[in-house]
Design an enzyme around this catalytic site. Structure first.
Site, PDB file in Angstrom:
ATOM      1  N   CYS A   1      40.946  31.576  -1.902  1.00  0.00           N
ATOM      2  CA  CYS A   1      40.754  30.794  -0.682  1.00  0.00           C
ATOM      3  C   CYS A   1      42.075  30.454  -0.011  1.00  0.00           C
ATOM      4  O   CYS A   1      42.083  29.848   1.053  1.00  0.00           O
ATOM      5  CB  CYS A   1      39.967  29.517  -0.986  1.00  0.00           C
ATOM      6  SG  CYS A   1      40.798  28.411  -2.130  1.00  0.00           S
TER       7      CYS A   1
ATOM      8  N   GLU B   1      28.189  33.515 -12.990  1.00  0.00           N
ATOM      9  CA  GLU B   1      27.517  34.499 -13.842  1.00  0.00           C
ATOM     10  C   GLU B   1      28.240  35.840 -13.843  1.00  0.00           C
ATOM     11  O   GLU B   1      27.994  36.675 -14.721  1.00  0.00           O
ATOM     12  CB  GLU B   1      26.068  34.678 -13.394  1.00  0.00           C
ATOM     13  CG  GLU B   1      25.860  35.110 -11.962  1.00  0.00           C
ATOM     14  CD  GLU B   1      25.752  33.945 -10.988  1.00  0.00           C
ATOM     15  OE1 GLU B   1      25.052  34.111  -9.961  1.00  0.00           O
ATOM     16  OE2 GLU B   1      26.375  32.889 -11.231  1.00  0.00           O
TER      17      GLU B   1
END
Length: 485
Positions: A282, A177
């Site tokens: 990551c 979002e």
């Protein structure tokens, strides 16, 4: 708002969500209000699943050589609109334009691999007895879903979109979002490339839609990329409902720096690894283990870090909350006795005072038990721990619950192999700060960095997005019957 309110994309059309609830989409670069994203309801997901189910029959029965022609055209459109797509990534995520361009270039590479899939999924056939053939073929699963994070608004969706579609599945994607604009644009490009309506659908929302995807009986498989905490929940909830699930979580990537490492190359790699994409990836170097006397390399790392300037060659972090959280880690480490060599706290960029920036930060004399050494910070921060031996360094790396990546910097080939064999991570680098495999090699970590079997990209992804059908055929009754037939 700079852009129109975000809509869902269902059955080839942009449509309003069934609820009026929205969240603002704010650019981390300067605080500009970009758009508003709807918080969809489960009934919106139901509509997307119905459309995908209807489309699945025709798409799955389209020969793969024809399916990948759509992706071939999609790849051309990614290249044609590269600058526009990169600008959108930069606006909604906060990346520098150079990083955003590299992200779209990776999308192109991922799509190129998907176009090659007809050569990789040919199946096998063998005459196992006179006149008796056994054959295998890869069959699509059906309607699948992909839940993607904020840190790569285009690349992570393209980890799954091209391969899943090329292999005959229909997809529902749930963007973060925080960055919903890029996925909406990808939907437009897929339609322009000739993808049939209903094959690809976008449902926006928050955790309510994530839960609905995990629970929905019409969805056969779920891929997820995000924090380990949420990855565990998604994996457990999806598999509880007998779905396939591949959930990628967080990371704490260790760089082992040995005294014989090339100082300039190592410093450049370490600084770039910890600060690239503002540390919001990551594969970022978050922890460095200095083995023996490497003070001369640490000094050069600090010099390289000081060349990284927020608002110029360093992008913003995603939100004010993220900035506060990252700076809290730095302050806590300092209070616990660590030494701040380069301090990125309280950073503002002239003319972009509402942007959310954290400067590059180098923290020395960190102890393994400190939070800054153990937890994923997701910012341009590197924590340096010191050991006397490689085995002590490996013990620190092995003790961390994550297992995404690890690297060693050395000119000793035997020592490099020693670390490769003993590091507990799925992706290993030697003199490489960000050891991301290139296609067709797959992306995926170990331990609490991944839940599920297989990897999300490359050849390994074929097993996740398909099921294997085996057929045994006999046409010669005169051959009689034996134990094979």
């Amino acid at each position: 708002m700079k852009y129109a309110p975000v809509q869902n994309y269902i059955n080839g059309q942009f449509v309003d969500a069934s609820t009026d609830q929205t969240l603002p989409v704010i650019s981390p670069l300067d605080g500009t209000l970009l758009s508003a994203v709807p918080m969809s309801a489960p009934k919106d997901l139901d509509a997307a699943v119905r459309a995908a189910k209807i489309a699945f029959h025709g798409w799955s029965h389209t020969p793969i050589k024809e399916r990948v022609q759509v992706l071939f055209r999609y790849r051309y459109l990614l290249e044609k609109h590269l600058q526009e797509l990169a600008a959108l990534v930069s606006e909604e995520n906060g990346k520098t334009m150079g990083e955003a361009i590299a992200e779209i270039e990776k999308c192109i590479e991922l799509t190129e691999f998907a176009v090659s899939l007809p050569q990789l999924v040919t199946g096998e056939v063998l005459e196992v007895s006179k006149g008796v053939e056994c054959r295998t073929e890869h069959v699509p699963l059906g309607v699948v879903a992909s839940i993607v994070p904020f840190n790569f608004p285009s690349m992570v969706p393209n980890w799954t979109i091209p391969n899943a579609l090329a292999l005959g599945n229909c997809m529902i994607i749930k963007p973060s979002e925080k960055v919903p604009l890029s996925v909406g644009r990808l939907a437009q490009l897929l339609k322009e490339a000739g993808l049939p309506d209903g094959v690809f659908n976008v449902v926006n929302g928050d955790s309510a839609i994530v839960n609905a995807i995990c629970d929905h009986p019409g969805i056969a498989a779920v891929s997820f990329v995000g924090s380990t905490k949420v990855a565990k929940i998604v994996y457990q909830r999806s598999t509880h409902h007998y779905k396939r699930c591949l959930a990628l979580g967080g990371a704490k990537n260790h760089l082992l720096v040995l005294p014989d490492a090339k100082a300039d190359m190592t410093a450049q790699n370490v600084a770039a690894s910890m600060s690239g994409c503002a540390g919001q990836r990551c594969m970022a170097a978050s922890a460095m283990v200095a083995v023996g006397n490497v003070d001369h390399i640490i000094q050069k790392i600090c010099e390289e870090a000081k060349k990284i300037v927020p608002g110029q060659n360093l992008g913003a972090v995603i939100s004010k909350e993220a900035k506060e959280r990252i700076e809290h880690y730095i302050t806590e480490a300092e209070a616990q006795g660590a030494k701040i060599l380069v301090d990125g706290r309280h950073t503002t960029v002239p003319g972009k005072e509402q942007g959310t920036y954290v400067g590059p930060t180098v923290i020395d004399y960190v102890k393994p038990e400190m939070s800054v050494a153990k937890e994923e910070i997701f910012g341009p921060v590197i924590s340096i721990m010191r050991t006397d031996t490689v085995d002590e360094a490996l013990a620190i790396e092995n003790a961390n619950p994550y297992g995404n990546a690890a690297s060693v910097f050395t000119q000793n080939g035997g020592m490099a192999r020693y670390v490769i064999d003993r590091a507990s991570a799925g992706m290993i680098g030697v003199n490489v700060g960000v050891p991301v495999p290139r296609e067709p090699f797959s992306f995926g970590g170990w331990n609490e960095s991944k839940f599920g079997v297989g990897d999300i990209t490359g050849k390994s992804s074929i097993e996740f997005w398909t099921k294997l059908k085996k057929s045994t055929v006999k046409w010669n009754p005169e051959a009689g019957i034996n134990w094979m037939s």
